[in-house]
Every structure is written in structure tokens, then in C-alpha cells.
Motif scaffolding. Structure first.
Motif, PDB file in Angstrom:
ATOM      1  N   VAL A  40      36.067  37.655  36.936  1.00 11.68           N
ATOM      2  CA  VAL A  40      35.206  37.075  35.898  1.00 11.68           C
ATOM      3  C   VAL A  40      34.718  35.701  36.325  1.00 11.68           C
ATOM      4  O   VAL A  40      33.524  35.389  36.208  1.00 11.68           O
ATOM      5  N   ASP A  41      35.628  34.876  36.823  1.00 17.15           N
ATOM      6  CA  ASP A  41      35.285  33.501  37.197  1.00 17.15           C
ATOM      7  C   ASP A  41      36.025  33.091  38.458  1.00 17.15           C
ATOM      8  O   ASP A  41      37.144  33.543  38.705  1.00 17.15           O
ATOM      9  N   TRP A  93      41.916  23.972  38.153  1.00 20.75           N
ATOM     10  CA  TRP A  93      40.991  24.250  37.055  1.00 20.75           C
ATOM     11  C   TRP A  93      41.734  24.201  35.728  1.00 20.75           C
ATOM     12  O   TRP A  93      42.881  24.619  35.621  1.00 20.75           O
ATOM     13  N   SER A  94      41.083  23.689  34.724  1.00 18.31           N
ATOM     14  CA  SER A  94      41.696  23.587  33.400  1.00 18.31           C
ATOM     15  C   SER A  94      41.433  24.881  32.628  1.00 18.31           C
ATOM     16  O   SER A  94      40.470  25.007  31.875  1.00 18.31           O
ATOM     17  N   TRP A  95      42.313  25.851  32.838  1.00 21.06           N
ATOM     18  CA  TRP A  95      42.135  27.166  32.205  1.00 21.06           C
ATOM     19  C   TRP A  95      42.327  27.082  30.693  1.00 21.06           C
ATOM     20  O   TRP A  95      43.082  26.237  30.197  1.00 21.06           O
ATOM     21  N   GLY A  96      41.674  27.973  29.988  1.00 17.35           N
ATOM     22  CA  GLY A  96      41.850  28.050  28.552  1.00 17.35           C
ATOM     23  C   GLY A  96      43.146  28.757  28.190  1.00 17.35           C
ATOM     24  O   GLY A  96      43.718  29.496  28.988  1.00 17.35           O
ATOM     25  N   GLN A  97      43.592  28.530  26.959  1.00 16.22           N
ATOM     26  CA  GLN A  97      44.849  29.139  26.502  1.00 16.22           C
ATOM     27  C   GLN A  97      44.794  30.665  26.603  1.00 16.22           C
ATOM     28  O   GLN A  97      45.754  31.304  27.035  1.00 16.22           O
ATOM     29  N   CYS A  98      43.677  31.228  26.176  1.00 11.02           N
ATOM     30  CA  CYS A  98      43.558  32.695  26.164  1.00 11.02           C
ATOM     31  C   CYS A  98      43.557  33.259  27.571  1.00 11.02           C
ATOM     32  O   CYS A  98      44.100  34.339  27.825  1.00 11.02           O
ATOM     33  N   GLU A  99      42.953  32.547  28.489  1.00 11.75           N
ATOM     34  CA  GLU A  99      42.922  33.003  29.872  1.00 11.75           C
ATOM     35  C   GLU A  99      44.333  33.017  30.463  1.00 11.75           C
ATOM     36  O   GLU A  99      44.668  33.854  31.290  1.00 11.75           O
ATOM     37  N   LEU A 143      39.828  34.239  37.718  1.00  9.35           N
ATOM     38  CA  LEU A 143      40.171  34.971  36.504  1.00  9.35           C
ATOM     39  C   LEU A 143      39.829  36.430  36.780  1.00  9.35           C
ATOM     40  O   LEU A 143      38.669  36.779  37.001  1.00  9.35           O
ATOM     41  N   HIS A 185      37.025  29.328  40.374  1.00 10.71           N
ATOM     42  CA  HIS A 185      37.002  27.869  40.203  1.00 10.71           C
ATOM     43  C   HIS A 185      37.799  27.194  41.318  1.00 10.71           C
ATOM     44  O   HIS A 185      38.657  27.827  41.930  1.00 10.71           O
TER      45      HIS A 185
END
Lengths: 324, 146
Positions: free
Chosen positions: B30-31, B37-43, B5, B33
């Protein structure tokens, strides 16, 4: 209006706490963690770099039903770090803090936090205000006498369990704290099969208070200048009134061994009923898992409020028998 | 082998260096993985109702199948004090960053295009760059004088 975001690895808004923090927006920034998986990190989560104010606060907490306190078996689960009981944050990198709070108006609630060799929670700014750690389990293995499970330089830590599973190091370190820094109804312990050493609570200068707190498994309850009252320890307590000093460690908790630790208060403990009513520091008047305080005549010392068996059934039975 | 990220904007905008120095800056990772990886919607740039960040134009998700998590992990190391006896109040979010000015517009055009795409037409980008190629655009943050 505050923004509430979901954090977790099952199609949430953000997959990590770091990503959620990096996206901070003003107006109140609330992150709710889901126990989709353990939050395993390799570097510290740092609360800093945000223009926080009272209205532009940051709160990190568990979502409804996701914390250890929400577990259906919370009254019988062993009280120690266990990510299967609820949201847990674990740093796998040794000698690295887990959570660092370096700014004002940050509240962290209901998390389990585990690390190795450095602070599980490091509130490192004495100039901060409005910083709260509430109802969390902090678990750490320490290897140096200068280390501690957590550091608190401002604000309040309430209803927290601090477990130092190393053979050295302290519990809670008030390092040059701001005036009014408080630990209230916290339990700071080292398992009884570890080598007792150092202090459950320590301060490098005055200003901090320890109230209704338990400290066991260390060679000192406290070091440095502290104030407060109604504390309990297996050691002498050098300040305050209404303390329970030099009590037997094994009589206080369900299990004090490292591998099978369970720091729920046990029946007959000296912690029981020996606290004072402190709705200033614990305004919700609950314990670490949400049990109302008091359950008997007075608040218990430490993070756990023991639910005593009710006599109601007994009296009902007597009534049915025509007695009383 | 890894997914990152990336922050592509300077996030500190208070005007107070003591605060802004700690905020993510352009090029900070930021991150990191592992694959899938199961990214978030906002990411991923999805606009979430009620979130003031819209499509999160400051984030990019970059999949790097030829770079290991271990190779990328140093990108998440925060800046540390050079002299602990004289600690800096301006320690930065990351010690190293992906330096946009070093991106070769020919050989790494896809990264540059994605970096410039605040519309985030695609939630993520997959780049077959080698670890050496990524390493070539890494720069160490210059400490902020105090």
C-alpha cells in the motif's frame, strides 16, 4: 454509523490517505486530514475498488482547524497552494495524476492538491453519481496542450480554484460528461506571466454546465458544448447570459503572477456582484473559505466572495456626532 | 532504509469484478516510506474505538533496513493498460505483489510467520532481508481478461 478516522503523521489513525482508503469499511467512511506534514505522494491516490453507495459513502476532508480555510489569516493569506496554510497533497512524480475518483459517492473537501503534468483531480467516470469536489485548491504545471488542471466527468465541482501554471494545457476538462455535470463558482486561471493558450473550460460533448465561474489567462473561455450563465473572462464567452466577457485580468485578482500569485478577488473586480444565487449547486451559500454569499447585493463570480467594508462604523460615528 | 505497509488479504469482496479488481489484494504494498516513518495506530494494529476493522488484520508493517525506498517504490505502481487504445475496465491496484507462495519457509520464515499472524502480536516486524531476497518473491500481476 459513519466511521471518522484521523489521517496524518502525528500518531493519527492512518498515516496516509492511501492506507485509510485501503481500509475502507461500509457504513460511511470519513477521513479527516491533519496538517502534521504535507502529504507528499509518488503515485496517484485512487478512489476505486470500494462498494460505495449512498449510505456507504466516502468523504475525505480536513479536520477542524487543519484546512487552508481554517487558517487564522485566511482573509489575508494569498489564495494559492501553500501547505503551510493548511493540509496539502502533493505528487512529486511527473505526469501522474494526484487524485483519481473512479467510483460513486465520493466527496473531497477543503484540500489543496498539487501535481505536475497530469490532472490534479481526475473524476474519470461518467457513470458515477454523487461525486463532489468542494472548496479545494488545484495547482498543476502542464506541458502539453491536451492536458488540464482537472477532469470532471460527473457530479459537481464547487468553490474550487484551478491554477494551471504551465504554458499550455486547459483548465477544467469535461471529457464526455454525464448529464448534469456542473462547475459552480469555480475560478480557472493561468498566471498572467505564462503564455496564454487553450481553454479555461472545455467539453468534448454537451451535458456540462458552467455557472458563476471565472476563466482567465487562456486564449478561450471555453471550447466544445457547454451551458450556464453569469461567467466572467478576459476572453469572449460563447454561451449563456449575464456574462462578463473580455474583462481585464489584472483587475480581478490581488496578484496574477506565477511566483506571487494570489487569486483572491480584488476590490473593483468585474467578478463582484455579477453572479446569481445558486443554492442548488452551492447549498451552503458560502465561498471557498466559508465566507457567506452574498456579501453585497448578489453573489460574486468565481470561488471568492469579497467582503466589502461595512459602512456601520461611519454611520455610528455620524450618530455620535448627532448627525442622522 | 525503508518501511512498507503490506496488505495480506484480498480486500475486494463485492462479487463485482469491475469493483473488486481495483481493490488491494494479498501481497500488494500500500505504501513505502523511509526509516522511522510515523505509522498510524490502525496501520500498527492498534484497535481504535469505533473503527470496525479491529486490529486491521489485513495490514502488516514491515521494516526493511537493507532495502531502499527507491528499490521498493515499484511495488506501489498501479497496473497500467497494455493497450491504451483498448483500455481494461479491470486494472488492478498494483502491478506487482509480494507472492506469498514464493516465500522460502526456511530462509524467510519470519516473514511467513508475520504474514500468518492475524493477531498482530507485534505492531511491526523488522527483517534484514536484502533487496535481492525481496525481489525474488515479487510477481507481476496477471492482467484480468475482458
Amino acid at each position: 454509523m459513519a466511521t471518522i478516522s484521523t489521517i496524518g503523521t502525528s500518531a493519527r489513525n492512518y498515516s496516509t490517505i492511501s492506507a485509510w482508503l485501503a481500509a475502507f469499511a461500509t457504513g460511511g467512511w470519513i477521513g479527516e486530514c491533519y496538517n502534521d506534514s504535507e502529504f507528499v505522494i509518488t503515485s496517484a491516490i485512487a478512489f476505486s475498488g470500494h462498494s460505495t453507495t449512498s449510505p456507504n459513502f466516502i468523504t475525505l476532508r480536513t479536520a477542524a482547524g487543519q484546512g487552508f480555510k481554517d487558517n487564522a489569516s485566511v482573509q489575508t493569506n494569498a489564495l494559492r497552494y501553500n501547505a503551510s496554510n493548511g493540509v496539502g497533497v502533493r505528487n512529486t512524480t511527473a505526469y501522474t495524476n494526484v487524485i483519481i475518483v473512479g467510483e460513486s459517492f465520493v466527496t473531497i473537501q477543503n484540500l489543496q492538491i498539487q501535481g505536475n503534468g497530469s490532472y490534479a483531480y481526475d473524476n474519470n467516470q461518467s457513470a458515477s453519481s454523487g461525486v463532489v469536489l468542494d472548496s479545494c485548491i488545484l495547482d498543476i504545471v502542464l506541458t502539453a496542450s491536451g492536458q488540464a488542471t482537472a477532469r470532471l466527468r460527473s457530479g459537481i465541482m464547487r468553490n474550487c480554484l484551478l491554477v494551471n501554471r504551465g504554458n499550455t494545457g486547459n483548465g477544467l476538462d469535461f471529457s464526455y460528461p454525464a448529464t448534469g455535470t456542473v462547475a459552480a463558482n469555480c475560478t480557472s486561471v493561468r498566471p498572467s506571466d505564462k503564455t496564454a493558450a487553450n481553454s479555461a473550460f472545455m467539453a468534448a460533448s454537451a451535458n456540462a454546465a458552467v455557472k458563476n465561474c471565472a476563466g482567465f489567462g487562456f486564449t478561450n473561455f471555453s471550447s466544445g458544448s457547454l451551458t450556464g450563465s453569469n461567467n466572467c473572462s478576459d476572453q469572449a464567452i460563447g454561451f449563456g447570459t449575464s456574462n462578463q466577457a473580455s474583462k481585464t485580468y489584472a483587475n480581478q485578482f490581488v496578484n496574477t503572477l506565477n511566483a506571487t500569485a494570489d487569486f483572491r478577488e480584488k476590490s473593483g473586480a468585474d467578478l463582484f456582484n455579477n453572479g446569481f444565487t445558486d443554492t442548488t449547486d452551492v447549498p451552503a451559500a458560502v465561498d471557498i473559505v466559508g465566507t457567506a454569499r452574498p456579501q453585497s447585493a448578489s453573489w460574486d463570480i468565481g470561488c471568492w466572495e469579497l467582503i466589502v467594508a461595512s459602512a456601520t462604523v461611519y454611520s455610528s460615528t455620524l450618530s455620535m456626532m448627532g448627525v442622522g | 532504509m525503508c518501511e512498507i505497509l503490506l496488505c495480506v488479504k484480498d480486500m475486494g469482496n463485492s462479487g463485482n469484478l469491475a469493483i473488486d479488481s481495483h481493490a488491494p489484494k494479498q501481497g500488494d504494498v500500500v505504501d513505502v516510506h523511509p526509516d522511522e516513518w510515523s505509522w498510524g495506530q490502525c496501520e500498527l494494529g492498534v484497535v481504535v474505538n469505533g473503527n470496525p476493522n479491529g486490529n486491521h488484520p489485513f495490514f502488516r508493517v514491515i521494516k526493511l533496513p537493507n532495502v531502499s525506498v527507491a528499490q521498493a517504490a515499484r511495488m506501489t505502481t498501479p497496473e497500467v493498460d497494455i493497450d491504451p487504445q483498448n483500455p481494461s475496465p479491470y486494472l488492478q491496484y498494483r502491478a506487482f505483489f509480494l507472492d506469498k507462495s514464493k516465500i522460502n519457509g526456511t530462509t524467510m520464515k519470519a516473514l511467513l510467520d508475520n504474514w500468518n499472524d492475524d493477531g498482530r502480536a507485534s505492531g511491526f516486524i523488522l527483517l534484514n532481508y536484502t533487496a535481492a531476497q525481496i525481489n525474488n518473491i515479487v510477481t507481476q500481476r496477471t492482467p484480468i481478461l475482458f
